[in-house]
Design a protein around this motif. Sequence first.
Motif, PDB file in Angstrom:
ATOM      1  N   GLU A 165      57.339  21.999  36.761  1.00  0.00           N
ATOM      2  CA  GLU A 165      58.205  22.580  37.796  1.00  0.00           C
ATOM      3  C   GLU A 165      57.533  23.834  38.338  1.00  0.00           C
ATOM      4  OE1 GLU A 165      62.567  24.784  38.256  1.00  0.00           O
ATOM      5  OE2 GLU A 165      62.025  23.784  36.372  1.00  0.00           O
ATOM      6  N   VAL A 166      57.275  23.859  39.631  1.00  0.00           N
ATOM      7  CA  VAL A 166      56.634  25.020  40.250  1.00  0.00           C
ATOM      8  C   VAL A 166      57.633  26.176  40.322  1.00  0.00           C
ATOM      9  CG1 VAL A 166      55.488  25.925  42.304  1.00  0.00           C
ATOM     10  CG2 VAL A 166      55.083  23.561  41.596  1.00  0.00           C
ATOM     11  N   ILE A 167      57.257  27.304  39.722  1.00  0.00           N
ATOM     12  CA  ILE A 167      58.120  28.488  39.709  1.00  0.00           C
ATOM     13  C   ILE A 167      57.798  29.401  40.888  1.00  0.00           C
ATOM     14  CG2 ILE A 167      58.921  30.462  38.370  1.00  0.00           C
ATOM     15  CD1 ILE A 167      59.587  27.708  37.181  1.00  0.00           C
ATOM     16  N   THR A 168      56.536  29.703  41.063  1.00  0.00           N
ATOM     17  CA  THR A 168      56.110  30.539  42.194  1.00  0.00           C
ATOM     18  C   THR A 168      54.792  30.007  42.738  1.00  0.00           C
ATOM     19  OG1 THR A 168      54.862  32.095  40.801  1.00  0.00           O
ATOM     20  CG2 THR A 168      57.181  32.614  41.234  1.00  0.00           C
ATOM     21  N   LYS A 169      54.554  30.297  44.002  1.00  0.00           N
ATOM     22  CA  LYS A 169      53.284  29.946  44.628  1.00  0.00           C
ATOM     23  C   LYS A 169      52.955  31.011  45.657  1.00  0.00           C
ATOM     24  CE  LYS A 169      50.743  26.062  46.643  1.00  0.00           C
ATOM     25  NZ  LYS A 169      50.807  24.637  47.033  1.00  0.00           N
ATOM     26  N   GLU A 170      51.763  31.568  45.555  1.00  0.00           N
ATOM     27  CA  GLU A 170      51.363  32.604  46.493  1.00  0.00           C
ATOM     28  C   GLU A 170      49.875  32.506  46.796  1.00  0.00           C
ATOM     29  OE1 GLU A 170      51.127  36.705  44.627  1.00  0.00           O
ATOM     30  OE2 GLU A 170      52.349  35.659  43.123  1.00  0.00           O
ATOM     31  N   THR A 171      49.418  33.307  47.717  1.00  0.00           N
ATOM     32  CA  THR A 171      48.017  33.314  48.115  1.00  0.00           C
ATOM     33  C   THR A 171      47.371  34.602  47.627  1.00  0.00           C
ATOM     34  OG1 THR A 171      48.473  31.977  50.088  1.00  0.00           O
ATOM     35  CG2 THR A 171      46.417  33.226  50.058  1.00  0.00           C
ATOM     36  N   ILE A 172      46.270  34.451  46.894  1.00  0.00           N
ATOM     37  CA  ILE A 172      45.525  35.608  46.394  1.00  0.00           C
ATOM     38  C   ILE A 172      44.308  35.838  47.285  1.00  0.00           C
ATOM     39  CG2 ILE A 172      44.353  36.634  44.414  1.00  0.00           C
ATOM     40  CD1 ILE A 172      47.321  36.076  43.980  1.00  0.00           C
ATOM     41  N   GLY A 232      42.095  33.517  51.450  1.00  0.00           N
ATOM     42  CA  GLY A 232      42.710  33.530  50.136  1.00  0.00           C
ATOM     43  C   GLY A 232      42.800  32.159  49.494  1.00  0.00           C
ATOM     44  N   ILE A 233      43.231  32.153  48.238  1.00  0.00           N
ATOM     45  CA  ILE A 233      43.345  30.902  47.486  1.00  0.00           C
ATOM     46  C   ILE A 233      44.775  30.744  46.979  1.00  0.00           C
ATOM     47  CG2 ILE A 233      40.939  31.140  46.755  1.00  0.00           C
ATOM     48  CD1 ILE A 233      42.110  31.724  43.929  1.00  0.00           C
ATOM     49  N   PRO A 234      45.245  29.503  46.826  1.00  0.00           N
ATOM     50  CA  PRO A 234      46.590  29.281  46.292  1.00  0.00           C
ATOM     51  C   PRO A 234      46.627  29.538  44.786  1.00  0.00           C
ATOM     52  CG  PRO A 234      45.507  27.193  46.702  1.00  0.00           C
ATOM     53  CD  PRO A 234      44.595  28.251  47.248  1.00  0.00           C
ATOM     54  N   PHE A 235      47.638  30.264  44.350  1.00  0.00           N
ATOM     55  CA  PHE A 235      47.853  30.544  42.929  1.00  0.00           C
ATOM     56  C   PHE A 235      49.287  30.145  42.601  1.00  0.00           C
ATOM     57  CE2 PHE A 235      48.963  32.780  39.149  1.00  0.00           C
ATOM     58  CZ  PHE A 235      47.801  33.045  38.448  1.00  0.00           C
ATOM     59  N   SER A 236      49.440  29.132  41.766  1.00  0.00           N
ATOM     60  CA  SER A 236      50.769  28.631  41.410  1.00  0.00           C
ATOM     61  C   SER A 236      51.084  28.951  39.951  1.00  0.00           C
ATOM     62  CB  SER A 236      50.854  27.114  41.614  1.00  0.00           C
ATOM     63  OG  SER A 236      50.603  26.763  42.948  1.00  0.00           O
ATOM     64  N   GLU A 237      52.340  29.286  39.697  1.00  0.00           N
ATOM     65  CA  GLU A 237      52.824  29.437  38.333  1.00  0.00           C
ATOM     66  C   GLU A 237      53.797  28.295  38.067  1.00  0.00           C
ATOM     67  OE1 GLU A 237      55.452  32.587  35.739  1.00  0.00           O
ATOM     68  OE2 GLU A 237      53.930  33.382  37.126  1.00  0.00           O
TER      69      GLU A 237
END
Length: 209
Positions: free
Chosen positions: A6-13, A91-96
């Motif tokens: 389950e994806v909790i957060t997704k952001e761009t670094i 940037g790159i996608p970073f998912s938690e």
Amino acid sequence: MKIEVEVITKETIKPSSPTPHHLHHHQLPFLDQLAPHVYAPFLYFYEFNGSTNVTQISKLLKTSLSKVLTQYYPFAGRVRNNLFVHCKDQGIPFSEVKVKTHLLSDVITNPCLSELHKLLPFKPDEVTETALGVQLNVFECGGIAVGLCISHRIADARSCFTFVNNWAAASNCGQGNKNSIVGPDFSAASIFPPKKYGWVFRGSHHQQA
């Protein structure tokens, strides 16, 4: 063994410092143009040590990744037409991600290769312009797995390991650790100049343009 996530957060670094204008156009060398249009997948597993703080780990990984991307600026860019990388700090996608119903030990001792891709930011055969993606997987037991996918057009195996080692060094805090970070060399295109072809790639195959 089926893995549910389950994806909790997704952001761009993005790189912590802007890439200089003269480096915005990174030419792909001839050999990288011929590389398969696939991602090299990496998974790093860490057991629960009794004091895992996912919030702190996530913050540290993102902060150190942002610093390392300043040196590895093509990794934060976008591949264009199999000729060059547009390096303007996209940037790159970073998912938690939360891994449900499984212990870390279950995945390690009884892995199912067809399910492990769920712990990665991209499918290995997925074709996008993004050079790098990261996924932080958090297990119910407290263990974590860091999944990375790096475009084969941007980095070979040695470059991938060097990047990961530098990221680990940056994550290990402390001013003294800066000396252990090895700067990359992006001059291969001057030795193996890129070429224009009459065909274009479609995944790992090619056809006439």
